[in-house]
Design a protein around this motif. Structure first.
Motif, PDB file in Angstrom:
ATOM      1  N   THR A  24      25.702 -17.159 -33.811  1.00 20.27           N
ATOM      2  CA  THR A  24      26.835 -17.054 -34.338  1.00 20.27           C
ATOM      3  C   THR A  24      26.815 -16.151 -35.943  1.00 20.27           C
ATOM      4  OG1 THR A  24      28.107 -19.077 -34.913  1.00 20.27           O
ATOM      5  CG2 THR A  24      27.547 -18.514 -32.865  1.00 20.27           C
ATOM      6  N   LEU A  25      27.919 -15.020 -35.752  1.00 27.47           N
ATOM      7  CA  LEU A  25      28.181 -14.814 -37.516  1.00 27.47           C
ATOM      8  C   LEU A  25      28.553 -15.847 -38.081  1.00 27.47           C
ATOM      9  CD1 LEU A  25      28.106 -12.239 -39.452  1.00 27.47           C
ATOM     10  CD2 LEU A  25      31.327 -12.231 -38.319  1.00 27.47           C
ATOM     11  N   GLY A  26      29.322 -17.372 -37.736  1.00 24.46           N
ATOM     12  CA  GLY A  26      29.087 -17.578 -38.756  1.00 24.46           C
ATOM     13  C   GLY A  26      27.629 -18.575 -39.059  1.00 24.46           C
ATOM     14  N   ALA A  27      27.005 -19.435 -37.910  1.00 22.14           N
ATOM     15  CA  ALA A  27      25.976 -19.787 -38.374  1.00 22.14           C
ATOM     16  C   ALA A  27      24.730 -18.862 -39.734  1.00 22.14           C
ATOM     17  CB  ALA A  27      25.065 -19.627 -37.295  1.00 22.14           C
ATOM     18  N   VAL A  28      25.170 -17.482 -39.312  1.00 21.78           N
ATOM     19  CA  VAL A  28      23.709 -16.975 -40.047  1.00 21.78           C
ATOM     20  C   VAL A  28      24.554 -16.505 -41.455  1.00 21.78           C
ATOM     21  CG1 VAL A  28      23.565 -13.969 -40.727  1.00 21.78           C
ATOM     22  CG2 VAL A  28      23.819 -14.960 -38.465  1.00 21.78           C
ATOM     23  N   LEU A  29      26.024 -16.912 -41.852  1.00 20.94           N
ATOM     24  CA  LEU A  29      26.268 -16.883 -43.094  1.00 20.94           C
ATOM     25  C   LEU A  29      26.128 -18.322 -43.983  1.00 20.94           C
ATOM     26  CD1 LEU A  29      30.739 -15.492 -42.754  1.00 20.94           C
ATOM     27  CD2 LEU A  29      28.102 -14.054 -43.588  1.00 20.94           C
ATOM     28  N   ALA A  30      26.145 -19.225 -42.915  1.00 17.73           N
ATOM     29  CA  ALA A  30      25.557 -20.944 -43.413  1.00 17.73           C
ATOM     30  C   ALA A  30      24.247 -20.132 -43.572  1.00 17.73           C
ATOM     31  CB  ALA A  30      26.039 -21.840 -42.136  1.00 17.73           C
ATOM     32  N   ASP A  31      23.451 -19.320 -42.822  1.00 21.79           N
ATOM     33  CA  ASP A  31      22.049 -19.173 -43.203  1.00 21.79           C
ATOM     34  C   ASP A  31      21.985 -18.608 -44.438  1.00 21.79           C
ATOM     35  OD1 ASP A  31      18.833 -19.160 -42.228  1.00 21.79           O
ATOM     36  OD2 ASP A  31      19.025 -17.008 -42.581  1.00 21.79           O
ATOM     37  N   LEU A  32      22.484 -17.929 -45.323  1.00 22.46           N
ATOM     38  CA  LEU A  32      22.480 -17.608 -46.785  1.00 22.46           C
ATOM     39  C   LEU A  32      22.922 -18.576 -47.839  1.00 22.46           C
ATOM     40  CD1 LEU A  32      25.216 -14.173 -46.010  1.00 22.46           C
ATOM     41  CD2 LEU A  32      22.185 -14.659 -45.582  1.00 22.46           C
ATOM     42  N   GLY A  33      23.286 -19.745 -47.279  1.00 21.79           N
ATOM     43  CA  GLY A  33      23.486 -20.670 -48.594  1.00 21.79           C
ATOM     44  C   GLY A  33      23.784 -21.602 -47.949  1.00 21.79           C
ATOM     45  N   PRO A  34      24.488 -22.508 -49.050  1.00 20.88           N
ATOM     46  CA  PRO A  34      25.426 -23.985 -48.499  1.00 20.88           C
ATOM     47  C   PRO A  34      26.660 -22.833 -49.648  1.00 20.88           C
ATOM     48  CG  PRO A  34      23.923 -24.461 -50.606  1.00 20.88           C
ATOM     49  CD  PRO A  34      23.238 -23.235 -49.982  1.00 20.88           C
ATOM     50  N   PRO A  35      27.961 -23.670 -48.584  1.00 25.48           N
ATOM     51  CA  PRO A  35      28.980 -23.324 -49.187  1.00 25.48           C
ATOM     52  C   PRO A  35      29.129 -23.543 -50.717  1.00 25.48           C
ATOM     53  CG  PRO A  35      29.494 -24.333 -47.102  1.00 25.48           C
ATOM     54  CD  PRO A  35      28.181 -24.377 -47.344  1.00 25.48           C
ATOM     55  N   ILE A  36      29.949 -22.217 -51.436  1.00 22.72           N
ATOM     56  CA  ILE A  36      29.682 -22.835 -52.752  1.00 22.72           C
ATOM     57  C   ILE A  36      31.661 -22.122 -52.701  1.00 22.72           C
ATOM     58  CG2 ILE A  36      29.397 -21.761 -55.222  1.00 22.72           C
ATOM     59  CD1 ILE A  36      26.609 -21.067 -53.921  1.00 22.72           C
ATOM     60  N   PRO A  37      32.354 -22.936 -53.641  1.00 19.59           N
ATOM     61  CA  PRO A  37      33.911 -22.887 -53.524  1.00 19.59           C
ATOM     62  C   PRO A  37      33.739 -21.357 -54.887  1.00 19.59           C
ATOM     63  CG  PRO A  37      33.403 -25.080 -54.403  1.00 19.59           C
ATOM     64  CD  PRO A  37      31.742 -24.039 -54.123  1.00 19.59           C
ATOM     65  N   GLY A  38      34.489 -20.739 -54.342  1.00 19.78           N
ATOM     66  CA  GLY A  38      34.626 -18.988 -54.710  1.00 19.78           C
ATOM     67  C   GLY A  38      33.595 -18.253 -54.436  1.00 19.78           C
ATOM     68  N   HIS A  39      32.921 -18.558 -54.098  1.00 18.41           N
ATOM     69  CA  HIS A  39      31.457 -17.546 -53.218  1.00 18.41           C
ATOM     70  C   HIS A  39      32.253 -16.731 -52.366  1.00 18.41           C
ATOM     71  CE1 HIS A  39      27.822 -15.428 -51.830  1.00 18.41           C
ATOM     72  NE2 HIS A  39      27.326 -16.283 -52.966  1.00 18.41           N
ATOM     73  N   PRO A  40      32.371 -15.879 -52.754  1.00 22.11           N
ATOM     74  CA  PRO A  40      32.867 -14.468 -51.486  1.00 22.11           C
ATOM     75  C   PRO A  40      32.350 -15.026 -50.450  1.00 22.11           C
ATOM     76  CG  PRO A  40      32.155 -12.980 -53.522  1.00 22.11           C
ATOM     77  CD  PRO A  40      31.768 -14.825 -53.874  1.00 22.11           C
ATOM     78  N   LEU A  41      31.210 -14.892 -49.984  1.00 22.01           N
ATOM     79  CA  LEU A  41      30.043 -15.401 -49.110  1.00 22.01           C
ATOM     80  C   LEU A  41      30.571 -16.646 -48.499  1.00 22.01           C
ATOM     81  CD1 LEU A  41      27.430 -12.934 -49.005  1.00 22.01           C
ATOM     82  CD2 LEU A  41      29.350 -12.352 -48.330  1.00 22.01           C
ATOM     83  N   SER A  42      30.900 -17.753 -49.375  1.00 22.04           N
ATOM     84  CA  SER A  42      31.214 -19.121 -48.277  1.00 22.04           C
ATOM     85  C   SER A  42      32.079 -19.094 -47.493  1.00 22.04           C
ATOM     86  CB  SER A  42      31.332 -19.533 -49.541  1.00 22.04           C
ATOM     87  OG  SER A  42      30.503 -20.200 -50.164  1.00 22.04           O
ATOM     88  N   HIS A  43      32.449 -20.193 -46.216  1.00 26.29           N
ATOM     89  CA  HIS A  43      33.538 -19.798 -44.771  1.00 26.29           C
ATOM     90  C   HIS A  43      33.907 -20.992 -45.248  1.00 26.29           C
ATOM     91  CE1 HIS A  43      29.397 -19.964 -43.422  1.00 26.29           C
ATOM     92  NE2 HIS A  43      30.352 -20.915 -42.305  1.00 26.29           N
ATOM     93  N   ASP A  44      34.510 -21.313 -44.557  1.00 24.81           N
ATOM     94  CA  ASP A  44      35.349 -22.766 -44.055  1.00 24.81           C
ATOM     95  C   ASP A  44      34.536 -22.661 -42.152  1.00 24.81           C
ATOM     96  OD1 ASP A  44      35.894 -25.462 -42.950  1.00 24.81           O
ATOM     97  OD2 ASP A  44      37.829 -25.262 -43.985  1.00 24.81           O
ATOM     98  N   GLN A  45      33.491 -22.922 -42.256  1.00 23.19           N
ATOM     99  CA  GLN A  45      33.324 -23.054 -40.592  1.00 23.19           C
ATOM    100  C   GLN A  45      34.267 -23.857 -39.915  1.00 23.19           C
ATOM    101  OE1 GLN A  45      29.343 -23.446 -40.667  1.00 23.19           O
ATOM    102  NE2 GLN A  45      28.735 -22.192 -38.831  1.00 23.19           N
ATOM    103  N   ARG A  46      34.757 -25.270 -40.239  1.00 18.80           N
ATOM    104  CA  ARG A  46      35.067 -25.966 -39.467  1.00 18.80           C
ATOM    105  C   ARG A  46      36.983 -25.026 -38.885  1.00 18.80           C
ATOM    106  NH1 ARG A  46      36.271 -30.726 -43.378  1.00 18.80           N
ATOM    107  NH2 ARG A  46      35.636 -28.421 -44.836  1.00 18.80           N
ATOM    108  N   ALA A  47      37.262 -24.537 -40.008  1.00 21.82           N
ATOM    109  CA  ALA A  47      38.606 -23.465 -39.414  1.00 21.82           C
ATOM    110  C   ALA A  47      38.186 -22.008 -39.746  1.00 21.82           C
ATOM    111  CB  ALA A  47      39.242 -23.125 -41.278  1.00 21.82           C
ATOM    112  N   GLY A  48      36.924 -21.147 -39.529  1.00 26.93           N
ATOM    113  CA  GLY A  48      36.390 -20.068 -38.749  1.00 26.93           C
ATOM    114  C   GLY A  48      37.072 -19.315 -40.282  1.00 26.93           C
ATOM    115  N   ARG A  49      37.392 -19.432 -41.181  1.00 28.14           N
ATOM    116  CA  ARG A  49      37.913 -18.390 -42.799  1.00 28.14           C
ATOM    117  C   ARG A  49      36.456 -18.261 -43.247  1.00 28.14           C
ATOM    118  NH1 ARG A  49      43.240 -21.871 -42.536  1.00 28.14           N
ATOM    119  NH2 ARG A  49      41.439 -23.288 -44.085  1.00 28.14           N
TER     120      ARG A  49
END
Length: 85
Positions: A24-49
């Motif tokens: 999924t798109l969310g999984a691909v974004l997660a594959d780019l690296g761990p969520p980093i606060p303020g990082h434009p590619l980070s996402h809240d997978q639980r909220a789908g945002r």
């Protein structure tokens, strides 16, 4: 799958094109690296945002849903809107 990174975000990846994987798109974004606060590619997978000024295109079509299914042959283009006055 190939992920095209826009110039304003290349400082995060160091490359114009990166290879990612995920079903999924969310999984691909997660594959780019761990969520980093303020990082434009980070996402809240639980909220789908993801960051408000980032847009994703899969094979030329804009995708809003991070649960969008993907194939390994898809191409993702990330676009960062620039704002200011």
């Amino acid at each position: 799958m190939n992920i095209l990174i826009p110039t304003p975000l290349r400082s995060y990846t160091g490359q114009r094109v990166v290879v990612g994987s995920g079903s999924t798109l969310g999984a691909v974004l997660a594959d780019l690296g761990p969520p980093i606060p303020g990082h434009p590619l980070s996402h809240d997978q639980r909220a789908g945002r993801h960051a408000a000024h980032v847009r994703f295109f899969v094979n030329g079509k804009q995708v809003f849903d991070l649960s969008q299914p993907l194939r390994s042959t898809d191409e993702i283009v990330i676009v960062q809107a620039l704002s200011g006055g």
